[in-house]
Design a protein around this motif. Structure first.
Motif, short mmCIF file in Angstrom:
data_model
loop_
_atom_site.label_atom_id
_atom_site.label_comp_id
_atom_site.label_asym_id
_atom_site.label_seq_id
_atom_site.Cartn_x
_atom_site.Cartn_y
_atom_site.Cartn_z
N LEU A 97 -37.47 -14.94 68.85
CA LEU A 97 -37.73 -15.84 67.72
C LEU A 97 -38.64 -15.23 66.65
CD1 LEU A 97 -37.90 -19.28 69.54
CD2 LEU A 97 -36.12 -18.47 67.95
N PRO A 98 -39.77 -14.61 67.01
CA PRO A 98 -40.55 -13.97 65.94
C PRO A 98 -39.82 -12.79 65.31
CG PRO A 98 -41.65 -13.71 68.08
CD PRO A 98 -40.47 -14.59 68.29
N VAL A 99 -38.98 -12.12 66.08
CA VAL A 99 -38.19 -11.01 65.55
C VAL A 99 -37.25 -11.51 64.45
CG1 VAL A 99 -36.31 -9.41 66.12
CG2 VAL A 99 -38.41 -9.43 67.49
N VAL A 100 -36.62 -12.65 64.68
CA VAL A 100 -35.72 -13.22 63.67
C VAL A 100 -36.50 -13.50 62.39
CG1 VAL A 100 -34.30 -15.24 63.09
CG2 VAL A 100 -34.12 -14.21 65.35
N TRP A 101 -37.66 -14.12 62.52
CA TRP A 101 -38.49 -14.42 61.36
C TRP A 101 -38.90 -13.12 60.64
CZ3 TRP A 101 -43.69 -13.23 60.38
CH2 TRP A 101 -44.24 -13.87 59.26
N MET A 102 -39.32 -12.11 61.44
CA MET A 102 -39.73 -10.83 60.84
C MET A 102 -38.58 -10.16 60.11
SD MET A 102 -42.45 -9.01 63.38
CE MET A 102 -41.71 -9.44 64.93
N GLN A 103 -37.39 -10.20 60.70
CA GLN A 103 -36.23 -9.56 60.07
C GLN A 103 -35.92 -10.20 58.72
OE1 GLN A 103 -33.95 -8.16 64.12
NE2 GLN A 103 -33.24 -9.98 63.12
N ILE A 104 -36.07 -11.50 58.63
CA ILE A 104 -35.84 -12.18 57.35
C ILE A 104 -36.89 -11.73 56.33
CG2 ILE A 104 -35.92 -14.44 56.19
CD1 ILE A 104 -34.71 -15.60 58.85
N LYS A 105 -38.14 -11.67 56.75
CA LYS A 105 -39.21 -11.21 55.85
C LYS A 105 -39.01 -9.73 55.48
CE LYS A 105 -41.46 -15.03 55.72
NZ LYS A 105 -41.40 -15.85 54.52
N MET A 106 -38.59 -8.92 56.46
CA MET A 106 -38.34 -7.49 56.19
C MET A 106 -37.19 -7.33 55.19
SD MET A 106 -38.82 -6.21 60.12
CE MET A 106 -38.59 -4.44 59.95
N ARG A 107 -36.16 -8.14 55.35
CA ARG A 107 -35.04 -8.10 54.39
C ARG A 107 -35.53 -8.44 52.99
NH1 ARG A 107 -31.57 -13.20 54.66
NH2 ARG A 107 -33.52 -13.87 53.71
N ARG A 123 -47.11 -4.16 54.97
CA ARG A 123 -46.73 -5.29 55.83
C ARG A 123 -45.37 -5.06 56.47
NH1 ARG A 123 -45.43 -11.48 54.34
NH2 ARG A 123 -45.96 -12.39 56.36
N TYR A 124 -44.45 -4.44 55.71
CA TYR A 124 -43.13 -4.14 56.25
C TYR A 124 -43.27 -3.27 57.50
CZ TYR A 124 -38.32 -2.72 56.79
OH TYR A 124 -37.07 -2.52 57.33
N TRP A 125 -44.07 -2.23 57.40
CA TRP A 125 -44.21 -1.28 58.51
C TRP A 125 -44.98 -1.88 59.67
CZ3 TRP A 125 -40.48 1.76 58.10
CH2 TRP A 125 -40.01 2.13 56.84
N SER A 126 -45.84 -2.83 59.38
CA SER A 126 -46.51 -3.57 60.45
C SER A 126 -45.49 -4.42 61.20
CB SER A 126 -47.61 -4.45 59.86
OG SER A 126 -48.19 -5.24 60.86
N PHE A 127 -44.61 -5.08 60.45
CA PHE A 127 -43.53 -5.84 61.07
C PHE A 127 -42.61 -4.93 61.88
CE2 PHE A 127 -43.22 -9.79 58.08
CZ PHE A 127 -44.43 -10.25 58.57
N ASP A 128 -42.34 -3.75 61.37
CA ASP A 128 -41.49 -2.79 62.08
C ASP A 128 -42.09 -2.45 63.45
OD1 ASP A 128 -39.33 -0.77 62.37
OD2 ASP A 128 -40.96 0.67 62.09
N ARG A 129 -43.39 -2.23 63.49
CA ARG A 129 -44.04 -1.92 64.78
C ARG A 129 -43.93 -3.10 65.75
NH1 ARG A 129 -47.32 0.62 61.19
NH2 ARG A 129 -48.85 -1.06 61.07
N TRP A 130 -44.20 -4.31 65.27
CA TRP A 130 -44.08 -5.48 66.13
C TRP A 130 -42.63 -5.71 66.55
CZ3 TRP A 130 -47.44 -7.59 69.04
CH2 TRP A 130 -48.79 -7.51 68.70
N TRP A 131 -41.71 -5.47 65.66
CA TRP A 131 -40.28 -5.60 65.94
C TRP A 131 -39.90 -4.68 67.10
CZ3 TRP A 131 -36.14 -2.12 65.21
CH2 TRP A 131 -34.87 -2.69 65.18
N ILE A 132 -40.41 -3.45 67.08
CA ILE A 132 -40.14 -2.49 68.15
C ILE A 132 -40.78 -2.95 69.47
CG2 ILE A 132 -40.60 -0.14 68.97
CD1 ILE A 132 -40.30 0.74 65.98
N VAL A 133 -42.03 -3.40 69.40
CA VAL A 133 -42.72 -3.86 70.61
C VAL A 133 -41.98 -5.04 71.24
CG1 VAL A 133 -44.82 -5.02 71.44
CG2 VAL A 133 -45.01 -3.01 69.96
N LEU A 134 -41.66 -6.04 70.45
CA LEU A 134 -41.00 -7.23 70.99
C LEU A 134 -39.60 -6.91 71.51
CD1 LEU A 134 -42.21 -9.82 68.35
CD2 LEU A 134 -42.87 -9.70 70.77
N GLY A 135 -38.88 -6.05 70.81
CA GLY A 135 -37.57 -5.62 71.30
C GLY A 135 -37.67 -4.83 72.59
N SER A 136 -38.71 -4.02 72.70
CA SER A 136 -38.93 -3.23 73.92
C SER A 136 -39.29 -4.11 75.10
CB SER A 136 -40.03 -2.20 73.69
OG SER A 136 -39.63 -1.27 72.70
#
Length: 153
Positions: A97-107, A123-136
């Motif tokens: 769920l947070p990944v979906v929100w981050m992807q929208i913001k990243m877009r 902020r984009y690159w901060s989201f990228d790091r969290w996106w990787i962590v949550l996906g992992s």
């Protein structure tokens, strides 16, 4: 017959969920490593679309078909493999769920950077790091759910 039909729907939806997830993750991960804003915008835009068209419906179908299989198969929710499967399902969902929100913001950030000719914000690159962590965290949970569905230990 009902059980086999629901099982087929469950297997197909799990395939769509896993395939879309791993494909989208790879696509966006690689675009971010190149740091080409046009490529990143293309990737984030299509990952968001894929989440709405494929991932979200598959997530819903997984829970509904899984609960139906539990009922039709005469299983109990307290059986360890089912309880663990549900716990991992909700854990993966809590990551997703947070990944979906981050992807929208990243877009949106990628679109803004592309149209304004500016670099992506930090902020984009901060989201990228969290996106990787949550996906992992979510990926092994989903892999474990697959094992539980097949092995039913």
């Amino acid at each position: 017959m009902d059980y086999l039909l629901v099982k087929w729907v469950h297997v197909v939806s799990s395939t769509i969920l896993f395939g879309t997830g791993i494909g989208s993750a790879f696509f966006l991960f690689m675009a971010n490593r190149r740091k080409d804003i046009a490529g990143i915008y293309f990737a984030t835009r299509h990952v968001v679309i894929a989440d709405w068209l494929f991932t979200t419906p598959a997530v819903i179908v997984q829970l509904l078909s899984g609960m139906t299989l539990v009922h039709l198969g005469g299983y109990r929710l307290t059986q360890h493999w089912i309880a663990w499967g549900l716990a991992l399902y909700f854990f993966a969902g809590a990551c997703w769920l947070p990944v979906v929100w981050m992807q929208i913001k990243m877009r949106d950030m990628a679109k803004e950077a592309l149209t304004s000719g500016t670099p992506l914000p930090q902020r984009y690159w901060s989201f990228d790091r969290w996106w990787i962590v949550l996906g992992s965290l979510a990926f092994p949970a989903v892999a474990a759910i697959f094992w539980l569905m097949v092995a039913k230990p």
